[in-house]
Design a protein around this motif. Structure first.
Motif, mmCIF file in Angstrom:
data_model
loop_
_atom_site.group_PDB
_atom_site.id
_atom_site.type_symbol
_atom_site.label_atom_id
_atom_site.label_comp_id
_atom_site.label_asym_id
_atom_site.label_seq_id
_atom_site.Cartn_x
_atom_site.Cartn_y
_atom_site.Cartn_z
ATOM 1 N N ARG A 1 0.859 -1.188 0.000
ATOM 2 C CA ARG A 1 0.000 0.000 0.000
ATOM 3 C C ARG A 1 0.890 1.232 0.000
ATOM 4 O O ARG A 1 1.882 1.296 0.727
ATOM 5 N N ILE A 2 0.541 2.206 -0.820
ATOM 6 C CA ILE A 2 1.173 3.508 -0.751
ATOM 7 C C ILE A 2 0.076 4.541 -0.546
ATOM 8 O O ILE A 2 -0.955 4.521 -1.225
ATOM 9 N N GLY A 3 0.266 5.394 0.434
ATOM 10 C CA GLY A 3 -0.661 6.487 0.671
ATOM 11 C C GLY A 3 0.046 7.807 0.437
ATOM 12 O O GLY A 3 1.267 7.922 0.603
ATOM 13 N N PRO B 1 -6.298 19.668 -1.772
ATOM 14 C CA PRO B 1 -5.739 18.403 -1.265
ATOM 15 C C PRO B 1 -5.785 17.303 -2.325
ATOM 16 O O PRO B 1 -6.768 17.156 -3.050
ATOM 17 N N VAL B 2 -4.715 16.547 -2.410
ATOM 18 C CA VAL B 2 -4.637 15.365 -3.269
ATOM 19 C C VAL B 2 -4.228 14.218 -2.357
ATOM 20 O O VAL B 2 -3.064 14.058 -2.016
ATOM 21 N N GLN B 3 -5.222 13.443 -1.936
ATOM 22 C CA GLN B 3 -5.000 12.412 -0.928
ATOM 23 C C GLN B 3 -5.570 11.090 -1.413
ATOM 24 O O GLN B 3 -6.583 11.070 -2.122
ATOM 25 N N GLY B 4 -4.951 10.011 -1.025
ATOM 26 C CA GLY B 4 -5.484 8.710 -1.402
ATOM 27 C C GLY B 4 -4.522 7.589 -1.100
ATOM 28 O O GLY B 4 -3.445 7.790 -0.518
ATOM 29 N N ASN B 5 -4.922 6.398 -1.506
ATOM 30 C CA ASN B 5 -4.130 5.193 -1.311
ATOM 31 C C ASN B 5 -4.252 4.326 -2.550
ATOM 32 O O ASN B 5 -5.281 4.335 -3.237
#
Length: 841
Positions: free
Chosen positions: A688-690, A700-704
């Motif tokens: 997993r990379i978050g 915001p640019v957020q995620g996994n």
């Protein structure tokens, strides 16, 4: 065409259907001449091998409580009886009123039986046989379990069922025997069941088996021949029967149901427009939608789990009122359909039907059994999961694989059915509950599966040849476990995608999904979600990753389809009360469309020898891109065993995840790619990379993303657009050693970055997830599994983050892949920030 009387039902939002205490009309509609069922006659013939079960039966309603079940594989009358139809043991009628939680029962112990007095029945042998002798044995190739009767149809040279023709006074069954067409009609005349047969010329004698103790030799006949029998009185008749109708029946369902869509005003990248289903309706029919397929214009066909097909008109860009009409009924738990050259094909337990409206009145009058060349058992969970159209005109189908009573060869398989329906090839086997996807241009076939015994978590595959995919029935001994096992494109953690279903490509000349055009979309059922599948073609075989595009839309999603009229994606599905989905509605239909806002999820992910490459459609702020603390990474393995699922395992085999610390991070010269350097990068089953980034304007640019890096590509910074950089791979302190300002805003960032949002909701707008909700959590009384109750204080929250198994909330104790342990991963300031964020909720 006869004008229809519109029944105008203007419904805002997605229709939830009638309330659970409301009453639908009976599942078996008394004025429709047939439905489909399996039929259990084992009580009449105990111990028979194969057992006397009809997996593919047509239930003919003759009126006055008289019924015939016709076996479309053996062309036999399975039984004739007087009573109330069949007992409601199949999933569709059993769950139809939605009155109780219902777990799908496995096996074949409880199957529909004649609900009344049996007048006539047959064993498992052909109803028509060549020559003038009778053999009361099943000539078909046995399944691995000899007692299993679901062996597929008779050889085409012997006999083959062709179609159900609706007539004004009932049905005419059309099938071929020894190359000649036979029309078979059952009617109730003066309280007795009559069978009328019209035989085309045949140069060979035939034997008709009316019952085990009643056979008739039909001599060769150069001219058409009519036969008639009184099945109730067990005698032949001289009356040739009713006049064969050349016209279909009059229009059955003249009313039209009009619903009105609600367009979303969302400014997010993807908007969800709600399209009410045609319920309530004049027939008090439950509408549990499974799939939708589109004609070239603005019309669509929609199939329901209860065997109905509806036609909807008005699916255009400026979505408004949808005009629904009924097209047909009687199918056997269909779950998917496609349209080829303007014709509707539906996949149910009988096989693949092609539906014809020969008189143009808007209703189906000929149900052609286009293909049933592949076998089907009566196993309750051998669902007809997927039917997809390939660009060469062939069909790809996926069949459920859970088997609790007998072993069948093709349960849990993905098949390609030839364009003419006369043959099939196996594309893959050893699935638990596969769902398929097909690229509309290249024909590439994908398939998902679901966690279970021998399947450690959710896999996603590309199918290029017939391989074994890991699932093994509990009926088989462990020492029979085959090898090798196909490797997935990627594994997906169970807590992220617990029930994988369909895949759809946003491809083709009419796709109108903006930056997502050309993407592979994977659909999640447990928590309704659309994932973007990032296919990495740099390696052979390809590898993949998944990242969430849209989650928590209130559709129990089973299928997704691109509409050529507007180029947008339509998602539909249903649930049986008690199935594992967080969707609140029992069935729904929605349109997913781009709003013009940027897609913030990455479009490419490549595991490389020095780290992970991410590419976006947007520019990333250089400051957040270069900060190591903008990223979190972890890896783990699975273990494939006879147990259900698998724990997460570190590289040394102990439970848990290995946390990976980035050594550096770089932004490409165009600002749209990120390279996260990892000194310890190596192949692993799951990673997993978050990321917690921003655009230059602060968005915001957020995620996994979750991926399976089996092979690592070489990172060439110049070729990848980063210029001649030297990648810093020197070990750096972990996040636990980094100090950040304590704030609720930082806690919210960590909630996204560390993947907490995959399992825990933070808003009333979110649907339930597989972990306890964080909304209103602080200060709330918590019921602890085997531990009484307590208040959710700061100390409780801190302990739950550091040691999740210390106090498990009641109702969440059965989640196989538990929450990661963050002791040593997060420092005190980061834990304090998470607690502050939870307190704001």
């Amino acid at each position: 065409m006869t004008p229809t009387l519109p029944i105008v039902l203007l419904l805002a939002g997605i229709v939830q259907g009638l309330a659970a205490d409301a009453t639908y009309a009976p599942w078996t509609e008394p004025d429709f001449p047939f439905t489909s069922t399996s039929l259990d006659l084992r009580d009449l013939e105990p111990g028979a091998v194969p057992m006397n079960v009809t997996p593919r039966g047509l239930l003919l309603n003759l009126g006055q409580d008289h019924w015939v079940c016709f076996d479309t594989e053996l062309l036999r009358v399975a039984a004739v009886w007087q009573g109330r139809g069949v007992t409601p043991e199949a999933l569709a009628p059993l769950s139809y009123q939605e009155l109780e939680n219902l777990k799908t029962r496995g096996g074949q112990d409880l199957l529909p039986e004649p609900d009344g007095k049996v007048i006539l029945w047959n064993g498992v042998y052909p109803g028509w046989q060549p020559g003038n002798t009778t053999d009361f044995a099943d000539p078909r190739k046995p399944q691995p379990s000899p007692e299993e009767p679901g062996r597929g149809p008779l050889p085409g040279t012997h006999a083959r069922f062709r179609a159900i023709h609706l007539e004004p006074d009932g049905t005419a069954l059309h099938y071929h025997v020894a190359g000649s067409l036979i029309q078979d009609r059952f009617r109730l005349v003066d309280g007795t069941v009559r069978r009328f047969l019209h035989l085309a010329p045949n140069a060979r004698p035939l034997t008709l088996v009316l019952a085990r103790d009643w056979t008739v030799t039909v001599p060769a006949h150069p001219a058409p021949l009519d036969l008639a029998f009184d099945l109730s009185g067990r005698k032949a008749l001289s009356n040739p029967g009713p006049t064969r109708s050349e016209k279909p029946p009059a229009k059955r369902w003249s009313a039209e149901v009009i619903t009105e869509a609600t367009l979303s005003s969302s400014r997010e990248a993807l908007a969800v427009d709600s399209i009410p289903l045609p319920s309530p309706n004049p027939w008090r029919r439950n509408v549990r939608a499974c799939d939708i397929a589109f004609f070239r214009e603005d019309s669509a066909a929609l199939t329901t789990f209860d065997g109905d097909v509806w036609i909807g008109r008005g699916f255009r860009t400026n979505l408004g009122k949808i005009h629904w009409t009924r097209f047909t009924s009687g199918l056997h738990e269909p779950m998917s359909l496609v349209i080829r050259d303007g014709e509707i094909f539906v996949f149910d337990r009988n096989g693949i039907w092609r539906l014809h409206d020969t008189d143009g009145n808007g209703e189906c009058d000929v149900h052609e059994l286009f293909s049933n060349v592949f076998p089907q058992s009566a196993e309750t969970r051998e669902f007809p999961n997927s039917l997809k159209l390939a660009p060469d005109g062939s069909f790809v189908i996926a069949k459920g694989g859970q088997q609790d009573s007998t072993i069948s060869e093709l349960n849990g398989s993905v098949l390609r059915v030839a364009a003419d329906g006369e043959s099939f090839t196996v594309l893959g086997h050893g699935f638990r509950q596969p769902f398929a996807g097909v690229h509309p241009v290249s024909g590439l076939v994908t398939a998902s599966d679901q966690e279970g015994h021998y399947t450690p978590t959710t896999p996603l595959y590309i199918l290029t040849r017939n391989e074994f995919h890991g699932f093994l029935s509990g009926l088989l001994p462990k020492e029979r476990y085959p090898a090798p096992i196909a490797e997935p494109l990627t594994w997906i953690p169970h807590q992220v995608n617990a029930s994988a279903v369909a895949q759809v490509w946003l491809a083709g000349p009419r796709a109108n999904m903006g930056p997502l055009n050309g993407s592979l979309i994977h659909v999640g059922f447990n928590r309704p979600e659309l994932f973007r599948v990032l296919v990495n073609d740099r390696t052979s075989p390809p590898q993949g990753a998944v990242t969430s595009l849209l989650r928590d839309f209130d559709v129990p999603a089973l299928n997704a389809t691109l509409n050529p009229a507007d180029g947008f994606l339509y998602v539909t599905g249903f649930q049986v009360v008690g199935w594992g989905t967080t969707a609140r509605r029992l069935s729904a239909l929605a349109r997913i469309r781009p709003t013009g806002a940027p897609i913030l999820a990455p479009k490419e992910l490549i595991p490389m020898d020095k780290g992970v490459l991410l590419r976006f459609d947007i520019e990333i702020d250089p400051k957040t891109a270069a900060e190591r603390t903008s990223y979190s990474l972890e890896s783990w393995h699975y273990r494939r065993t006879a147990s259900y699922g698998s724990p997460h395992l570190k590289a040394d085999g102990t439970p848990g995840q290995d946390w990976l610390t980035p050594s550096s991070a770089y932004r490409s010269t165009d600002g749209r790619s990120i390279f996260v350097a990892l000194p310890e990068m190596k192949p692993v089953q799951q990673m997993r990379i978050g990321w917690g980034l921003t655009t230059p304007d602060g968005t915001p640019v957020q995620g996994n993303a979750y991926f399976t890096p089996r092979m690592l590509s070489r990172f060439d910074p110049v070729a990848e657009g980063f210029g001649p950089i030297e990648v810093d791979l020197s070990p750096k302190p972990s996040m636990a050693q980094a100090q950040q300002t304590v704030s609720a805003e930082e806690g919210k960032r960590l909630y996204q970055l560390m993947g907490c949002m995959a399992c825990h909701t933070s808003s009333d707008k979110d649907q339930a997830k597989i972990g306890p909700s964080w909304k209103g959590l602080y200060g709330k009384k918590r019921e602890i599994f085997k531990g009484g109750s307590l208040e959710a204080t700061e100390d409780y929250l801190r302990e739950s983050i550091l040691d999740p198994a210390a106090k498990i909330v009641k109702g969440f104790e059965k989640i196989e892949a538990g929450m990661p342990i963050y002791a040593g991963i997060l420092n005190e300031s980061q834990i304090d920030s998470l607690i502050l964020f939870i307190k704001t909720l």
